[in-house]
Design an enzyme around this catalytic site. Structure first.
Site, PDB file in Angstrom:
ATOM      1  N   GLN A 121       0.893  -1.106  -0.170  1.00 49.52           N
ATOM      2  CA  GLN A 121       0.025   0.045  -0.095  1.00 49.52           C
ATOM      3  C   GLN A 121       0.773   1.388   0.064  1.00 49.52           C
ATOM      4  O   GLN A 121       1.592   1.306   0.987  1.00 49.52           O
ATOM      5  CB  GLN A 121      -0.864   0.062   1.287  1.00 49.52           C
ATOM      6  N   GLY A 122       0.753   2.062  -1.111  1.00 45.58           N
ATOM      7  CA  GLY A 122       1.604   3.258  -1.292  1.00 45.58           C
ATOM      8  C   GLY A 122       0.646   4.521  -0.865  1.00 45.58           C
ATOM      9  O   GLY A 122       0.375   5.195  -1.776  1.00 45.58           O
ATOM     10  N   SER A 124       0.753   6.541   2.552  1.00 46.50           N
ATOM     11  CA  SER A 124       1.584   7.639   3.242  1.00 46.50           C
ATOM     12  C   SER A 124       2.721   7.979   2.957  1.00 46.50           C
ATOM     13  O   SER A 124       3.252   7.521   2.041  1.00 46.50           O
ATOM     14  CB  SER A 124       1.744   6.712   4.759  1.00 46.50           C
ATOM     15  N   SER A 156       3.949  -1.282   3.680  1.00 40.21           N
ATOM     16  CA  SER A 156       3.887  -2.767   4.235  1.00 40.21           C
ATOM     17  C   SER A 156       4.195  -3.828   3.094  1.00 40.21           C
ATOM     18  O   SER A 156       3.647  -3.584   2.265  1.00 40.21           O
ATOM     19  CB  SER A 156       2.469  -3.072   4.860  1.00 40.21           C
ATOM     20  N   GLU A 239     -10.246  -1.570   5.407  1.00 39.59           N
ATOM     21  CA  GLU A 239      -9.095  -1.741   6.456  1.00 39.59           C
ATOM     22  C   GLU A 239      -9.587  -1.450   7.877  1.00 39.59           C
ATOM     23  O   GLU A 239      -9.509  -2.262   8.729  1.00 39.59           O
ATOM     24  CB  GLU A 239      -8.125  -0.774   6.018  1.00 39.59           C
TER      25      GLU A 239
END
Length: 377
Positions: A121-122, A124, A156, A239
């Site tokens: 996941q990109g 932040s 992550s 999420e």
């Protein structure tokens, strides 16, 4: 709202429980925590086992209630967690299933379900903090591709990922929530650099990702250009909604183990500790019922969790910290020994009030969407 399960759902539970009882004992040993290539292979192997047994599609091919039963029973059986592929199975996959085109669903969902591809996941960024809408990674349109430049942090499993669900700013002049686009980034594209980050617990499941003029096909855009914030809210609702359900079951198991440990080492004689563990037991039972309520609400609204996920995430993240603080009290001085059970979990629990949206963000969502209060400035 009905929180009970139908006879068909209970039949699914029975069949799944029987299959897990036969399958889990025969699994190979888990690789060491720091062996991420090994963990990737192990986690994807488990996903392939689920696929071959007909259980792979529960994350978006079944009702939320069946999904909840699956998460509950696999955790109780001690089966492997989704591990390195949690973004694909619990975040990106459900988002693509809900928002993607038929061609995108056909391209990306089957490999996730078969245990062939890992997603990260990109979202932040170093300069944005918890204010996701402040992201600066830019993407300019160049023919049939976007050219992306910027960086992401806390990504992550980026070092073992094949794909990244990436948020980029495609219109810097638009209001900050309206100029964002959701892209599927191939991690082997030229210009992508991954630098692992070591956490307080000593693990390296996070990374910083640098993007230098990376070309991403326009066909990899999920949703419309500049509509990425709305698509992102779908991702975050998953999420915060059902992705933590298995962890609630795990916390209830840990609570029982703490009670056994306290009886063994004599700390059970402390009435304050007994009250603390009793209150936590009530807390996690209530969180499980809240999870069931959120699932029922999701079923009534087409399968996407709503603002109730923020209520759950806010309380769960704090309850998890309280649980592992209680574990430290049970262990006494042994809580400083990182080889003892629960000690590393206590360190990782600190991140839960930040991950998937900080507690401050959840307070704002609840104030606006549940209580109807005016939007903060």
């Amino acid at each position: 709202m009905d929180l009970s399960y139908t006879p068909e759902e209970e039949d699914f539970r029975t069949r799944l429980r029987d299959w897990l009882a036969k399958t889990v004992p025969g699994l190979p040993p888990r690789p060491s925590p720091g062996d991420w290539p090994g963990r990737r292979a192990y986690d994807l192997g488990w996903q392939r086992t689920l696929h071959d047994a007909g259980y792979a599609d529960v994350h978006w091919g079944a009702t939320p209630s069946v999904r909840l039963i699956f998460l509950e029973e696999t955790e109780k059986a001690g089966a492997p967690y989704v591990g390195a592929n949690f973004v694909g199975l619990l975040h990106a996959g459900p988002t693509i299933a809900a928002e993607g085109t038929p061609e995108q669903r056909e391209r990306w969902l089957p490999p996730i379900l078969r245990g062939e591809e890992v997603w990260c996941q990109g979202f932040s960024e170093p300069e944005a903090g918890s204010d996701l809408a402040a992201l600066r990674t830019r993407a300019r349109r160049d023919g049939d591709a976007y050219v992306v430049t910027g960086s992401k942090i806390w990504t992550s499993h980026a070092e073992v990922a094949d794909w990244c669900e990436l948020l980029v700013r495609t219109d810097p002049e638009a209001p900050r929530h309206r100029g964002i686009t959701w892209l599927a980034l191939p991690m082997d594209a030229p210009g992508v650099t991954v630098r692992p980050l070591r956490t307080l617990a000593g693990s390296a499941e996070f990374a910083e990702v640098f993007l230098d003029e990376v070309r991403v096909p326009v066909a990899n855009r999920v949703g419309d250009e500049n509509d990425g914030w709305r698509v992102t809210m779908v991702t975050l609702s998953f999420e915060r909604g059902t992705a933590f359900a298995g962890e609630v079951v795990a916390c209830r198991r840990v609570l029982g183990e703490l009670a056994v440990e306290a009886r063994t080492n004599g700390r059970w004689d402390d009435p304050a500790l007994r009250r603390r563990l009793g209150r936590l037991n009530a807390e996690f039972r209530a969180l499980w019922r809240l999870t069931q309520w959120n699932v029922s609400a999701a079923e009534a609204s087409g399968g996407v969790p709503g603002a109730g996920g923020s209520v759950f995430k806010l309380r769960y993240s704090h309850a998890r910290q309280e649980l592992y603080d209680a574990a430290a009290e049970v262990l006494g001085p042994d809580c400083l020994d990182l080889d003892r059970p629960w000690t590393l979990d206590r360190l990782s629990a600190l991140s839960y009030t930040i991950a998937a949206g900080t507690s401050q963000v959840q307070h704002s969502i609840i104030a606006e969407r549940v209580l109807g209060l005016p939007k903060g400035r």
